[in-house]
Design an enzyme around this catalytic site. Sequence first.
Site, PDB file in Angstrom:
ATOM      1  N   ASP A  84      33.944  44.148  35.354  1.00 56.32           N
ATOM      2  CA  ASP A  84      33.155  44.837  36.489  1.00 56.32           C
ATOM      3  C   ASP A  84      33.525  45.805  36.880  1.00 56.32           C
ATOM      4  OD1 ASP A  84      32.249  42.615  35.544  1.00 56.32           O
ATOM      5  OD2 ASP A  84      32.454  41.645  38.261  1.00 56.32           O
ATOM      6  N   HIS A 135      25.778  46.695  38.873  1.00 59.11           N
ATOM      7  CA  HIS A 135      26.733  45.929  39.866  1.00 59.11           C
ATOM      8  C   HIS A 135      26.469  46.554  40.884  1.00 59.11           C
ATOM      9  CE1 HIS A 135      30.196  43.786  41.354  1.00 59.11           C
ATOM     10  NE2 HIS A 135      31.200  44.801  41.314  1.00 59.11           N
ATOM     11  N   HIS A 139      28.730  50.342  44.156  1.00 61.96           N
ATOM     12  CA  HIS A 139      30.701  48.759  44.800  1.00 61.96           C
ATOM     13  C   HIS A 139      29.873  48.858  46.106  1.00 61.96           C
ATOM     14  CE1 HIS A 139      32.879  46.020  44.265  1.00 61.96           C
ATOM     15  NE2 HIS A 139      33.036  45.679  42.892  1.00 61.96           N
ATOM     16  N   HIS A 231      38.321  43.484  35.219  1.00 65.39           N
ATOM     17  CA  HIS A 231      38.022  44.479  35.364  1.00 65.39           C
ATOM     18  C   HIS A 231      38.149  45.629  34.613  1.00 65.39           C
ATOM     19  CE1 HIS A 231      37.783  42.040  39.441  1.00 65.39           C
ATOM     20  NE2 HIS A 231      36.826  43.396  39.643  1.00 65.39           N
TER      21      HIS A 231
HETATM   22 ZN    ZN Z   1      33.447  44.459  41.238  1.00 60.97          ZN
END
Ligand code: ZN
Length: 261
Positions: A84, A135, A139, A231
């Site tokens: 991510d 996503h 964010h 991540h």
């Molecule tokens: Zn995220």
Amino acid sequence: MRPRALPALALGLVLLVTACGEAGKSPDQAAASPSVSASPSPVTKPSPTPTVTPRKPKLRPVPKKLPAGLHRASGSSGVALTFDDGPDPRYTPQILAQLRAARVTATFCVVGQQAKRYPELVARIVREGHQLCNHSWHHDVNLGRRSATEIRADLERTNDAIRAAAPKAPITWFRQPGGRWTAEEIVVARQMGLRPLHWSVDPQDWDHPPAKTIIKRVKGATRNGSIVLMHDAGGDRAQTMAACRHLIPDLKRRYGIAPLP
Ligand SMILES: [Zn+2]
């Protein structure tokens, strides 16, 4: 608190805000980047007169339990890997190289701003056989709490940035930053053909634990069919990179690594 501690604290807050985290554990700030305002949509806002303080838009509450309909399993006996908050010029190429060496694919949940800034990395993710997940634009951990119009505008803006970089790539998934899902945003995502992607294993690598801790957490929680959240952006990810050098071959050997359906 000594004055010297303040810059470090401020940096820590910025890094925390940019991470996905687990539902309820991320900070409550809306903006991931100090360079961007919390509400990108120009569609619904009336222009405030200079004498009136603009009202903050009401945010719907995040439900205590995750709403129904989230994908939380890979759909096969294999484990699905998700990365991510990228793409990131430092870490995304490292993960791509690791995945290529192991001959497996993963899903990259990209942030629209990052996709716009690094289109060549989005194209490379696709070229190397991986899947893409929306996503959100910057964010926004509160995206699901906003109006349907704002949610749709954010997801479309992000899709547009992804498509500009990789025109033919399907965008199959949407993942709410911070896992702060609302039922309303799942409806909007589905209307746009985006399936809501959650996870089942969260080593909280966004909080910068050492690699050995990330490895221990992932190995302890992963089962057949798990979706693992990690991540490749949003801060210093050196420990995630180190952990993945062990985890990717290990998970492949024990469960197989499967793409999402
Ligand atoms: Zn995220």
